[in-house]
Motif scaffolding. Structure first.
Motif, PDB file in Angstrom:
ATOM      1  N   ALA A 157       0.822  -1.199   0.000  1.00 26.67           N
ATOM      2  CA  ALA A 157       0.000   0.000   0.000  1.00 26.67           C
ATOM      3  C   ALA A 157       0.865   1.260   0.000  1.00 26.67           C
ATOM      4  O   ALA A 157       0.602   2.220  -0.750  1.00 26.67           O
ATOM      5  N   LEU A 158       1.890   1.283   0.844  1.00 29.69           N
ATOM      6  CA  LEU A 158       2.776   2.452   0.888  1.00 29.69           C
ATOM      7  C   LEU A 158       3.497   2.651  -0.433  1.00 29.69           C
ATOM      8  O   LEU A 158       3.728   3.791  -0.872  1.00 29.69           O
ATOM      9  N   ARG A 159       3.858   1.570  -1.083  1.00 34.99           N
ATOM     10  CA  ARG A 159       4.531   1.675  -2.376  1.00 34.99           C
ATOM     11  C   ARG A 159       3.633   2.381  -3.393  1.00 34.99           C
ATOM     12  O   ARG A 159       4.089   3.249  -4.149  1.00 34.99           O
ATOM     13  N   ALA A 160       2.339   2.027  -3.419  1.00 36.97           N
ATOM     14  CA  ALA A 160       1.407   2.661  -4.356  1.00 36.97           C
ATOM     15  C   ALA A 160       1.178   4.124  -3.993  1.00 36.97           C
ATOM     16  O   ALA A 160       1.101   4.993  -4.880  1.00 36.97           O
ATOM     17  N   ILE A 161       1.062   4.421  -2.703  1.00 39.62           N
ATOM     18  CA  ILE A 161       0.831   5.803  -2.267  1.00 39.62           C
ATOM     19  C   ILE A 161       2.027   6.681  -2.590  1.00 39.62           C
ATOM     20  O   ILE A 161       1.889   7.800  -3.114  1.00 39.62           O
ATOM     21  N   HIS A 162       3.223   6.197  -2.276  1.00 35.31           N
ATOM     22  CA  HIS A 162       4.425   6.987  -2.548  1.00 35.31           C
ATOM     23  C   HIS A 162       4.645   7.170  -4.042  1.00 35.31           C
ATOM     24  O   HIS A 162       5.118   8.225  -4.486  1.00 35.31           O
ATOM     25  N   ALA A 163       4.303   6.147  -4.836  1.00 33.47           N
ATOM     26  CA  ALA A 163       4.476   6.263  -6.287  1.00 33.47           C
ATOM     27  C   ALA A 163       3.541   7.319  -6.871  1.00 33.47           C
ATOM     28  O   ALA A 163       3.825   7.892  -7.931  1.00 33.47           O
ATOM     29  N   LEU A 212       2.379  10.972  -2.978  1.00 31.04           N
ATOM     30  CA  LEU A 212       1.663  11.287  -1.751  1.00 31.04           C
ATOM     31  C   LEU A 212       2.344  10.618  -0.575  1.00 31.04           C
ATOM     32  O   LEU A 212       3.205   9.745  -0.732  1.00 31.04           O
ATOM     33  N   ALA A 213       1.943  11.014   0.604  1.00 33.65           N
ATOM     34  CA  ALA A 213       2.387  10.364   1.835  1.00 33.65           C
ATOM     35  C   ALA A 213       1.154   9.913   2.598  1.00 33.65           C
ATOM     36  O   ALA A 213       0.142  10.623   2.636  1.00 33.65           O
ATOM     37  N   CYS A 214       1.221   8.747   3.208  1.00 36.99           N
ATOM     38  CA  CYS A 214       0.043   8.181   3.878  1.00 36.99           C
ATOM     39  C   CYS A 214      -0.321   8.955   5.141  1.00 36.99           C
ATOM     40  O   CYS A 214      -1.454   9.401   5.317  1.00 36.99           O
ATOM     41  N   ARG A 215       0.595   9.049   6.070  1.00 36.11           N
ATOM     42  CA  ARG A 215       0.472   9.831   7.297  1.00 36.11           C
ATOM     43  C   ARG A 215      -0.539   9.280   8.306  1.00 36.11           C
ATOM     44  O   ARG A 215      -0.789   9.904   9.322  1.00 36.11           O
ATOM     45  N   VAL A 216      -1.116   8.116   8.037  1.00 36.40           N
ATOM     46  CA  VAL A 216      -2.049   7.499   8.992  1.00 36.40           C
ATOM     47  C   VAL A 216      -1.716   6.020   9.184  1.00 36.40           C
ATOM     48  O   VAL A 216      -2.599   5.189   9.350  1.00 36.40           O
ATOM     49  N   VAL A 217      -0.429   5.673   9.173  1.00 31.43           N
ATOM     50  CA  VAL A 217      -0.027   4.288   9.433  1.00 31.43           C
ATOM     51  C   VAL A 217      -0.058   4.102  10.943  1.00 31.43           C
ATOM     52  O   VAL A 217       0.948   4.239  11.636  1.00 31.43           O
ATOM     53  N   ALA A 221      10.966  18.132  -0.728  1.00 33.10           N
ATOM     54  CA  ALA A 221      11.633  17.846   0.545  1.00 33.10           C
ATOM     55  C   ALA A 221      10.608  17.515   1.624  1.00 33.10           C
ATOM     56  O   ALA A 221      10.803  16.577   2.418  1.00 33.10           O
ATOM     57  N   VAL A 222       9.515  18.255   1.669  1.00 36.95           N
ATOM     58  CA  VAL A 222       8.472  17.988   2.662  1.00 36.95           C
ATOM     59  C   VAL A 222       7.819  16.635   2.379  1.00 36.95           C
ATOM     60  O   VAL A 222       7.542  15.851   3.299  1.00 36.95           O
ATOM     61  N   LEU A 223       7.576  16.337   1.120  1.00 34.50           N
ATOM     62  CA  LEU A 223       6.982  15.046   0.765  1.00 34.50           C
ATOM     63  C   LEU A 223       7.900  13.897   1.172  1.00 34.50           C
ATOM     64  O   LEU A 223       7.438  12.894   1.740  1.00 34.50           O
ATOM     65  N   ALA A 224       9.197  14.047   0.914  1.00 35.04           N
ATOM     66  CA  ALA A 224      10.147  12.993   1.294  1.00 35.04           C
ATOM     67  C   ALA A 224      10.168  12.807   2.807  1.00 35.04           C
ATOM     68  O   ALA A 224      10.290  11.684   3.301  1.00 35.04           O
ATOM     69  N   HIS A 225      10.042  13.899   3.546  1.00 34.95           N
ATOM     70  CA  HIS A 225      10.033  13.814   5.004  1.00 34.95           C
ATOM     71  C   HIS A 225       8.829  12.988   5.480  1.00 34.95           C
ATOM     72  O   HIS A 225       8.978  12.094   6.333  1.00 34.95           O
ATOM     73  N   PHE A 226       7.659  13.266   4.941  1.00 40.28           N
ATOM     74  CA  PHE A 226       6.469  12.529   5.368  1.00 40.28           C
ATOM     75  C   PHE A 226       6.508  11.066   4.910  1.00 40.28           C
ATOM     76  O   PHE A 226       6.002  10.175   5.594  1.00 40.28           O
ATOM     77  N   GLN A 227       7.091  10.814   3.760  1.00 41.43           N
ATOM     78  CA  GLN A 227       7.217   9.429   3.304  1.00 41.43           C
ATOM     79  C   GLN A 227       8.165   8.644   4.210  1.00 41.43           C
ATOM     80  O   GLN A 227       7.915   7.469   4.506  1.00 41.43           O
ATOM     81  N   GLN A 228       9.243   9.282   4.671  1.00 42.02           N
ATOM     82  CA  GLN A 228      10.125   8.617   5.632  1.00 42.02           C
ATOM     83  C   GLN A 228       9.396   8.388   6.953  1.00 42.02           C
ATOM     84  O   GLN A 228       9.573   7.358   7.610  1.00 42.02           O
ATOM     85  N   LYS A 229       8.545   9.337   7.303  1.00 41.99           N
ATOM     86  CA  LYS A 229       7.764   9.178   8.527  1.00 41.99           C
ATOM     87  C   LYS A 229       6.797   7.993   8.408  1.00 41.99           C
ATOM     88  O   LYS A 229       6.536   7.283   9.389  1.00 41.99           O
ATOM     89  N   ASP A 230       6.295   7.736   7.212  1.00 42.35           N
ATOM     90  CA  ASP A 230       5.426   6.573   6.994  1.00 42.35           C
ATOM     91  C   ASP A 230       6.159   5.276   7.336  1.00 42.35           C
ATOM     92  O   ASP A 230       5.599   4.377   7.983  1.00 42.35           O
ATOM     93  N   LEU A 231       7.401   5.160   6.906  1.00 39.66           N
ATOM     94  CA  LEU A 231       8.171   3.943   7.172  1.00 39.66           C
ATOM     95  C   LEU A 231       8.454   3.797   8.660  1.00 39.66           C
ATOM     96  O   LEU A 231       8.414   2.678   9.209  1.00 39.66           O
ATOM     97  N   GLN A 232       8.758   4.893   9.314  1.00 42.16           N
ATOM     98  CA  GLN A 232       8.978   4.829  10.755  1.00 42.16           C
ATOM     99  C   GLN A 232       7.687   4.430  11.478  1.00 42.16           C
ATOM    100  O   GLN A 232       7.710   3.611  12.402  1.00 42.16           O
ATOM    101  N   THR A 286      18.275   7.490   5.199  1.00 40.39           N
ATOM    102  CA  THR A 286      17.155   7.406   4.258  1.00 40.39           C
ATOM    103  C   THR A 286      16.759   5.949   4.047  1.00 40.39           C
ATOM    104  O   THR A 286      17.578   5.129   3.612  1.00 40.39           O
ATOM    105  N   LYS A 287      15.515   5.665   4.357  1.00 39.55           N
ATOM    106  CA  LYS A 287      15.013   4.292   4.241  1.00 39.55           C
ATOM    107  C   LYS A 287      14.227   4.155   2.937  1.00 39.55           C
ATOM    108  O   LYS A 287      13.677   5.122   2.414  1.00 39.55           O
ATOM    109  N   SER A 288      14.161   2.921   2.451  1.00 46.33           N
ATOM    110  CA  SER A 288      13.453   2.622   1.203  1.00 46.33           C
ATOM    111  C   SER A 288      12.687   1.312   1.355  1.00 46.33           C
ATOM    112  O   SER A 288      13.153   0.380   2.022  1.00 46.33           O
ATOM    113  N   LEU A 289      11.538   1.270   0.726  1.00 48.18           N
ATOM    114  CA  LEU A 289      10.754   0.025   0.746  1.00 48.18           C
ATOM    115  C   LEU A 289      11.492  -1.114   0.050  1.00 48.18           C
ATOM    116  O   LEU A 289      11.312  -2.286   0.402  1.00 48.18           O
ATOM    117  N   HIS A 290      12.317  -0.775  -0.931  1.00 42.40           N
ATOM    118  CA  HIS A 290      13.061  -1.817  -1.648  1.00 42.40           C
ATOM    119  C   HIS A 290      14.054  -2.514  -0.724  1.00 42.40           C
ATOM    120  O   HIS A 290      14.378  -3.693  -0.933  1.00 42.40           O
TER     121      HIS A 290
END
Length: 591
Positions: free
Chosen positions: A337-343, A346-351, A385-396, A447-451
């Motif tokens: 799901a996060l992979r599709a959202i980030h692609a 967008l950032a999920c922000r509700v994990v 930069a803000v989008l990348a920050h929130f996407q990293q927050k999704d992984l955390q 920097t974390k990645s889903l891959h």
């Protein structure tokens, strides 16, 4: 018997066919009848056999050699003397059953059918009974491909293997377990207050009506405490849209009014995310609510009946420990799901465990999507930069969620509790699970990645794929059982529409001499057969095959017996099909 012939309708292309239709069945121990004295068991024939009148003597001799003397209930062949012999019961050409042939030894057309369009054949003295068949004036129809006429249900091999895991696989209907689940969801969809607008629940919100609360509310219709994630007082309803008639989830946030058009445009960006593990958002709107006279905003998402959050499933007292296989399943689905959202940029922000829903058997979906994007919209913050920050927050946040489920505790939200919880994970789960959580919770500077998670997931991804594929095959197999039920229901409904209507009482076409009397006999043949013991014969296979052959207009002939058992008619399903279609068409055009 050599002089007995079957007549076809006048105007038909085919000639007289001196053939006796023989049941397409495996051997059965007992034959069935419509009524009268119970006969002795008769001899049965091989599947898909068709025996002509002239060849029946050889067939009887073969049966006698294989099974002993042929029962006297099987009519004699090639002119054998039938005078004074017991009532014959000829096996039906559908799913078993026999019809009494008594009183037909004289042959010919009974007086009741004289001049009614029914043709009969008077057999020579001592030669047995005469066949009669209704005359149909319709034009002949081209021959039909009947290869699929009665295969019901027809499962593909891979679907059949999947269905064998369920005890109801041999039936014509969906298994009881799946049926119960679907009915429970349907009941949830239909639930609504006894009195609309009572209990503080509004009767409608904008274009949505039949509102029903999906979470506890107070006497005034408001939740007892504000939400923990969004920080606003909110309540969720199930509502039905006026536009498409479908149910949706409406999250109403009181005191929050969004007037910025660009903020609402973020909803359109989320509509582009179509993924099975993401609860889709439909729309958002702000308005002044009539019940409170206060401004607020409503977010509309797809409704998944009886869904349950991860918190309500796993973080309640005495909840079962989450197995590693199930935890890996959650990880794979959420990372997908996060992979599709980030692609989608967008950032999920509700994990979060209270916002991830279990929508089916171990199937999860991220809910409440797009709400943060609207509530906290800031045009100056729409940068990469803000989008990348929130996407990293999704992984955390995903790491916190997995740790919380692994330890059945929300302690993962507090930094001081993490060491003890990680130690618990190392003792109860595999090394790969420990590494995955540690990676997701690593310092933000990295920097974390889903891959990077794929080596830790490893071959477990294939196990998840196999599980989902097998479940999909099982659902296809269950669906295949019901594939033709709707069609057969429509056909049976047509039959009931045209039979036994009060206005038909004086219509000669429905009398015992009418051309539609066969439809009444057909109904008895399909639904009202009895066993030789007098008990009702309840065989779904017989009903299904008969309706299938009637629907496709098969050329196979069956024997229909009048209620007094004095007359028998040999008629094909194609003639019955034309008769039914004509009767229904006349009924429909008379409206």
């Amino acid at each position: 018997m050599s002089g007995v012939k079957e007549f076809v309708p006048r105007g038909a292309a085919s000639e007289f066919v001196p053939t006796v239709a023989v049941p397409k069945l495996s051997a059965v121990a007992t034959e069935f009848k419509f009524g009268g004295a119970a006969p002795a068991p008769t001899t049965t024939v091989a599947p898909d056999a068709s025996v002509s009148a002239s060849a029946y003597g050889a067939y009887a001799a073969q049966q006698a050699a294989q099974q002993g003397p042929v029962s006297e209930e099987v009519y004699s062949a090639e002119g054998g003397d039938v005078s004074g012999y017991a009532p014959a019961f000829v096996p039906q050409p559908a799913m078993g059953g026999t019809v009494p042939m008594a009183a037909m030894a004289g042959g010919g057309v009974p007086a009741a059918y004289q001049g009614s369009g029914v043709e009969g054949y008077a057999a020579p003295a001592g030669q047995g009974f005469g066949y009669m068949q209704m005359v149909a004036a319709q034009q002949p129809v081209p021959p039909m491909n009947t290869a699929i006429r009665t295969q019901y249900p027809f499962l593909l091999p891979h679907m059949d293997r999947a269905a064998k895991t369920h005890p109801a696989a041999a039936t014509f209907f969906v298994g009881e377990t799946l049926r119960g689940e679907l009915l429970s969801r349907q009941r949830a969809v239909l639930m609504q207050p006894d009195v609309p607008g009572s209990g503080g629940i509004p009767a409608e919100l904008d274009n949505y009506h039949s509102l029903y609360p999906l979470e506890p509310v107070g006497a005034d219709g408001t939740p007892p405490t504000p939400g923990k994630v969004f920080g606003f007082q909110s309540v969720m309803y199930k509502g039905v849209s006026d536009q498409d008639g479908l149910p949706y989830v409406l999250r109403r946030l009181d005191g929050v009014r969004v007037t910025e058009g660009k903020a609402m445009s973020r909803v359109d960006a989320w509509k582009a995310v179509v993924h099975p593990n993401v609860v889709a958002i439909k729309e958002a709107f702000s308005k002044t609510f009539a019940d409170t006279q206060k401004a607020g905003t409503v977010f509309v998402h797809d409704y998944h009946p009886l869904s349950q959050s991860l918190a309500n499933r796993h973080l309640v007292p005495r909840a079962a420990h989450v197995s590693e296989a199930l935890l890996w399943s959650y990880v794979i689905q959420l990372t997908s799901a996060l992979r599709a959202i980030h692609a989608a940029g967008l950032a999920c922000r509700v994990v979060e465990v209270s916002k991830v829903l279990i929508t089916g058997r171990s199937r999860v979906a991220v809910g409440s999507t797009g709400i943060y994007d609207v509530l906290q919209f800031d045009e100056t913050q729409q940068t990469p930069a803000v989008l990348a920050h929130f996407q990293q927050k999704d992984l955390q946040d995903l790491g916190v969620l997995v740790l919380t489920l692994a330890c059945n505790s929300r302690g993962g939200m507090f930094q001081e509790a993490m060491p003890a919880m990680m130690h618990s994970v190392s003792r109860n789960y595999s090394e790969d699970m420990f590494k995955l959580i540690r990676y997701l919770l690593s310092a933000p500077g990295h920097t974390k990645s889903l891959h990077d998670l794929m080596p830790m997931i490893g071959a477990r991804f294939y196990s998840e794929l196999e599980t989902q594929t097998m479940y999909s095959s099982t659902l296809e197999a269950e669906l295949a059982k019901e594939l033709h039920n709707g069609r057969l229901f429509r056909l049976a409904t047509k039959l009931e529409f045209v039979i036994d209507r009060p206005e038909q009482a004086d219509d000669p076409r429905w009398s015992d001499t009418g051309d539609r009397f066969l439809l009444k006999l057909l109904k008895d043949y399909i639904f009202h057969q009895i066993q030789e013991s007098g008990e009702p014969w309840l065989d779904f296979s017989h009903v299904v095959q008969s309706l299938n052959k009637l629907d496709c207009g098969d050329n196979e002939k069956i024997c229909l017996v009048t209620p007094d058992e004095q007359n028998i008619m040999v008629v094909s399903y194609s003639d019955l099909h034309r008769c039914l279609q004509k009767a229904y068409t006349e009924l429909a055009t008379a409206q």
